[in-house]
Every structure is written in C-alpha cells, then in structure tokens.
Scaffold this motif. Structure first.
Motif, short mmCIF file in Angstrom:
data_model
loop_
_atom_site.label_atom_id
_atom_site.label_comp_id
_atom_site.label_asym_id
_atom_site.label_seq_id
_atom_site.Cartn_x
_atom_site.Cartn_y
_atom_site.Cartn_z
N ILE A 101 -24.91 -57.75 16.38
CA ILE A 101 -24.45 -58.69 15.36
C ILE A 101 -25.08 -58.37 14.01
N ILE A 102 -26.38 -58.05 14.00
CA ILE A 102 -27.07 -57.70 12.76
C ILE A 102 -26.45 -56.45 12.14
N ALA A 103 -26.18 -55.44 12.96
CA ALA A 103 -25.57 -54.21 12.46
C ALA A 103 -24.16 -54.47 11.94
N PHE A 104 -23.41 -55.31 12.64
CA PHE A 104 -22.05 -55.62 12.23
C PHE A 104 -22.04 -56.36 10.89
N ARG A 105 -23.01 -57.22 10.67
CA ARG A 105 -23.08 -57.95 9.40
C ARG A 105 -23.39 -57.05 8.22
N LYS A 106 -24.00 -55.90 8.49
CA LYS A 106 -24.35 -54.97 7.42
C LYS A 106 -23.17 -54.09 6.98
N VAL A 107 -22.10 -54.08 7.76
CA VAL A 107 -20.93 -53.25 7.43
C VAL A 107 -20.11 -53.98 6.36
N PRO A 108 -19.88 -53.35 5.21
CA PRO A 108 -19.08 -54.02 4.18
C PRO A 108 -17.60 -54.03 4.56
N LEU A 109 -16.99 -55.21 4.55
CA LEU A 109 -15.58 -55.35 4.88
C LEU A 109 -14.84 -55.97 3.71
N SER A 110 -13.61 -55.51 3.49
CA SER A 110 -12.81 -56.07 2.39
C SER A 110 -12.03 -57.30 2.85
N VAL A 111 -11.92 -57.52 4.16
CA VAL A 111 -11.17 -58.64 4.71
C VAL A 111 -12.10 -59.47 5.59
N ASN A 112 -11.99 -60.76 5.51
CA ASN A 112 -12.76 -61.63 6.39
C ASN A 112 -12.08 -61.62 7.75
N ILE A 113 -12.71 -60.99 8.76
CA ILE A 113 -12.04 -60.83 10.05
C ILE A 113 -12.00 -62.11 10.85
N ILE A 114 -12.83 -63.08 10.49
CA ILE A 114 -12.82 -64.35 11.24
C ILE A 114 -11.62 -65.20 10.81
#
Length: 116
Positions: A101-114
């Motif tokens: 989860i910590i690693a996933f939060r560090k990935v910059p995303l242009s879309v909110n996947i939730i």
C-alpha cells in the motif's frame, strides 16, 4: 550489519567512494573504525548540528533518515502499530500488505482509481 549487506554490481569504470550516513549513536571511535574498516566514508551528524545548519541556510529542506521515514509510514497502520495478531505469518502478511500500500501510494497517477 555492514558485513551482511552486500550489493553485487558490475565493476564501474572508475572507483567511486562509498558513503554511509548514520545518526549520533554511531559517533564513537569504535563505530567509526568499523565503518571505515568496511571501506565507507562516515557522515555522522548530530541533530543539533543539523538544526544549526538549517538555521544558517533556511532554504535547505529538512532531511529525515530513511529508516525513520519508513517507521513513520508503517506506524500509520494501527493494526501493525499495536500487534493484535497471534500468528507470525498473519503479522508478516499484514506487513507485506502495508508495504504494498505504501509503495502504491508513491506511484503518481493522473486518475483517481477509487472514484474513477
């Protein structure tokens, strides 16, 4: 610890110095000899000295040690902070999940996947 951590890599074309940042707990002569004996250049700065340097040049950002930052990230998971799990494998699985989860939060995303 220094003997156990060995990173195998190809030989670089020129010799580079290896640096080791440590906190004030490793300022003793014996610790410095151990660090230098493993081929590292020790950088041991106390918090007071680091704070004084920051006051002199306020444009420099405060720096936290990597381990302290990781502990801070893991402490945000209450189930890990207070260990409720009886089985070691359950606790280890939760640690792996928290790391993912910590690693996933560090990935910059242009879309909110939730929320889409």
């Amino acid at each position: 610890m220094l003997s156990a951590v060995v990173i195998k890599r190809k030989n670089p074309p020129h010799r580079r110095n290896k640096h080791l940042c440590a906190d004030a707990g490793y300022r003793g002569a014996e610790h410095l000899r151990t660090i230098e004996g493993h081929g590292y250049i020790p950088h041991v700065v106390s918090r007071r000295t680091e704070a004084a340097i920051k006051r002199r040049t306020p444009e420099k950002k405060a720096r936290r040690w990597v381990v302290e930052v990781c502990h801070s990230w893991f402490n945000r998971f209450r189930k890990l902070l207070v260990r409720y799990e009886k089985l070691e494998r359950s606790f280890l699985a939760l640690n792996h999940l928290a790391a993912a989860i910590i690693a996933f939060r560090k990935v910059p995303l242009s879309v909110n996947i939730i929320y889409g």
